[in-house]
Write an enzyme that holds these catalytic residues in place. Structure first.
Site, PDB file in Angstrom:
ATOM      1  N   HIS A   1       0.700  -1.341  -0.016  1.00  0.00           N
ATOM      2  CA  HIS A   1       0.018   0.076  -0.076  1.00  0.00           C
ATOM      3  C   HIS A   1       0.903   1.304   0.055  1.00  0.00           C
ATOM      4  O   HIS A   1       0.524   2.248  -0.778  1.00  0.00           O
ATOM      5  CB  HIS A   1      -0.769  -0.036   1.285  1.00  0.00           C
ATOM      6  CG  HIS A   1      -1.916  -0.843   1.261  1.00  0.00           C
ATOM      7  ND1 HIS A   1      -1.943  -1.911   2.568  1.00  0.00           N
ATOM      8  CD2 HIS A   1      -2.900  -1.445   0.675  1.00  0.00           C
ATOM      9  CE1 HIS A   1      -2.997  -2.807   2.355  1.00  0.00           C
ATOM     10  NE2 HIS A   1      -3.665  -2.522   1.163  1.00  0.00           N
TER      11      HIS A   1
ATOM     12  N   LYS B   1     -15.898  -7.797   5.774  1.00  0.00           N
ATOM     13  CA  LYS B   1     -14.744  -8.468   5.814  1.00  0.00           C
ATOM     14  C   LYS B   1     -13.986  -9.010   7.338  1.00  0.00           C
ATOM     15  O   LYS B   1     -12.977  -9.561   7.461  1.00  0.00           O
ATOM     16  CB  LYS B   1     -13.513  -7.689   5.293  1.00  0.00           C
ATOM     17  CG  LYS B   1     -13.532  -7.838   3.733  1.00  0.00           C
ATOM     18  CD  LYS B   1     -12.301  -7.264   3.156  1.00  0.00           C
ATOM     19  CE  LYS B   1     -11.874  -7.641   1.800  1.00  0.00           C
ATOM     20  NZ  LYS B   1     -10.704  -6.844   1.051  1.00  0.00           N
TER      21      LYS B   1
ATOM     22  N   SER C   1      -2.400  -8.176   2.566  1.00  0.00           N
ATOM     23  CA  SER C   1      -3.071  -7.900   3.991  1.00  0.00           C
ATOM     24  C   SER C   1      -3.470  -9.116   4.780  1.00  0.00           C
ATOM     25  O   SER C   1      -3.171  -9.597   6.007  1.00  0.00           O
ATOM     26  CB  SER C   1      -4.116  -6.958   4.203  1.00  0.00           C
ATOM     27  OG  SER C   1      -3.654  -5.553   3.867  1.00  0.00           O
TER      28      SER C   1
ATOM     29  N   ARG D   1      -2.017  -6.401  -8.452  1.00  0.00           N
ATOM     30  CA  ARG D   1      -0.870  -7.283  -8.352  1.00  0.00           C
ATOM     31  C   ARG D   1      -1.231  -8.401  -9.525  1.00  0.00           C
ATOM     32  O   ARG D   1      -2.332  -8.495 -10.035  1.00  0.00           O
ATOM     33  CB  ARG D   1      -1.160  -7.881  -7.060  1.00  0.00           C
ATOM     34  CG  ARG D   1      -0.533  -7.167  -5.717  1.00  0.00           C
ATOM     35  CD  ARG D   1      -1.112  -7.669  -4.425  1.00  0.00           C
ATOM     36  NE  ARG D   1      -2.610  -7.484  -4.254  1.00  0.00           N
ATOM     37  CZ  ARG D   1      -3.232  -7.454  -3.285  1.00  0.00           C
ATOM     38  NH1 ARG D   1      -2.696  -7.915  -2.136  1.00  0.00           N
ATOM     39  NH2 ARG D   1      -4.591  -7.214  -3.265  1.00  0.00           N
TER      40      ARG D   1
HETATM   41  P1  ADP Z   1      -9.637  -3.776  -0.770  1.00  0.00           P
HETATM   42  O1  ADP Z   1     -10.651  -4.449   0.196  1.00  0.00           O
HETATM   43  O2  ADP Z   1     -10.276  -2.603  -1.262  1.00  0.00           O
HETATM   44  O3  ADP Z   1      -9.098  -4.731  -1.742  1.00  0.00           O
HETATM   45  P2  ADP Z   1      -7.148  -3.592   0.495  1.00  0.00           P
HETATM   46  O4  ADP Z   1      -6.444  -2.684   1.572  1.00  0.00           O
HETATM   47  O5  ADP Z   1      -6.674  -5.050   0.379  1.00  0.00           O
HETATM   48  O6  ADP Z   1      -8.543  -3.268  -0.026  1.00  0.00           O
HETATM   49  O7  ADP Z   1      -6.140  -3.042  -0.948  1.00  0.00           O
HETATM   50  C1  ADP Z   1      -6.215  -1.552  -1.371  1.00  0.00           C
HETATM   51  C2  ADP Z   1      -5.766  -1.486  -2.669  1.00  0.00           C
HETATM   52  O8  ADP Z   1      -4.356  -1.760  -2.676  1.00  0.00           O
HETATM   53  C3  ADP Z   1      -6.400  -2.515  -3.768  1.00  0.00           C
HETATM   54  O9  ADP Z   1      -6.482  -1.824  -5.081  1.00  0.00           O
HETATM   55  C4  ADP Z   1      -5.326  -3.805  -3.835  1.00  0.00           C
HETATM   56  O10 ADP Z   1      -5.333  -4.120  -5.006  1.00  0.00           O
HETATM   57  C5  ADP Z   1      -3.858  -2.872  -3.643  1.00  0.00           C
HETATM   58  N1  ADP Z   1      -2.942  -3.641  -2.975  1.00  0.00           N
HETATM   59  C6  ADP Z   1      -2.830  -4.381  -1.810  1.00  0.00           C
HETATM   60  N2  ADP Z   1      -1.756  -4.770  -1.694  1.00  0.00           N
HETATM   61  C7  ADP Z   1      -0.872  -4.565  -2.750  1.00  0.00           C
HETATM   62  C8  ADP Z   1       0.404  -4.957  -3.086  1.00  0.00           C
HETATM   63  N3  ADP Z   1       1.122  -5.826  -2.518  1.00  0.00           N
HETATM   64  N4  ADP Z   1       0.653  -4.316  -4.477  1.00  0.00           N
HETATM   65  C9  ADP Z   1       0.032  -3.695  -5.082  1.00  0.00           C
HETATM   66  N5  ADP Z   1      -1.313  -3.135  -4.914  1.00  0.00           N
HETATM   67  C10 ADP Z   1      -1.536  -3.826  -3.715  1.00  0.00           C
END
Ligand code: ADP
Length: 169
Positions: free
Chosen positions: A19, A43, A135, A97
């Protein structure tokens, strides 16, 4: 010229280096960045909303002082396009990703375009070192007592250690 406001929405449960990397890239594209922390009751987050907002805010101070780009962290619930409109954001930033995110993000963009075609979604990719970080897996590793130091900011690693050392009531 009008200000370019970007919105980076997510659950951030917890904030990871993936992030942070996306945020560091996003601030190069906008004048102001809003980070939307989704309430996401479905979630069943490990960190409650206030904890997640505080966790993200803390890491943003350094990026703001280094780049001069204003970053605000706001909780949100409901439709993303409505939230984007309410904060004046014309750009939604998402991280992508390899493979895993594509199908879901593809559908989301299609639906969001149908709801509000004035808002553009921009996809960014994190540095190769951070691409596999999720995460969900970070929580799993921390829960099992593994070392998450290379996946999350130091403060988040401390918060995870604290969470998993608390007795379950
Ligand atoms: P959501 O529930 O909206 O997916 P997340 O907190 O899991 O929330 O992710 C927020 C954003 O960050 C999403 O667009 C996700 O694809 C991106 N993201 C999370 N981890 C990574 C990573 N390691 N590399 C690139 N993008 C990421």
């Amino acid at each position: 010229m009008t200000k370019r406001v970007g919105l980076y929405p997510g659950t951030f449960d917890p904030l990871t280096m993936g992030h942070v990397d996306i945020i560091e890239r996003a601030v190069k594209l906008v004048d102001e960045l809003v980070i939307g922390v989704a309430i996401n009751r479905d979630k069943g987050p490990l960190f409650n909303l206030d904890e997640r907002v505080a966790m993200v805010e803390r890491e943003m101070r350094l990026i703001t002082s280094e780049t001069g780009v204003a970053i605000t962290v706001k909780p949100f619930e409901g439709l993303l396009v409505n939230f984007a409109e309410s904060v004046g954001a014309g750009i939604v930033v998402r991280g992508l990703r390899a493979v895993s995110d594509f199908e879901y993000e593809f559908q989301m963009v299609g639906m969001n375009q149908a709801l509000n075609d004035d808002i553009e979604t921009v996809f960014l990719m994190a540095d190769a070192r951070y691409q596999s970080i999720a995460s969900r897996l970070v929580k799993e590793i921390a829960r099992l007592g593994g070392d998450v130091a290379s996946f999350v900011p130091d403060n988040v690693a401390k918060l995870l250690a604290k969470k998993f050392s608390e007795p379950v009531i």
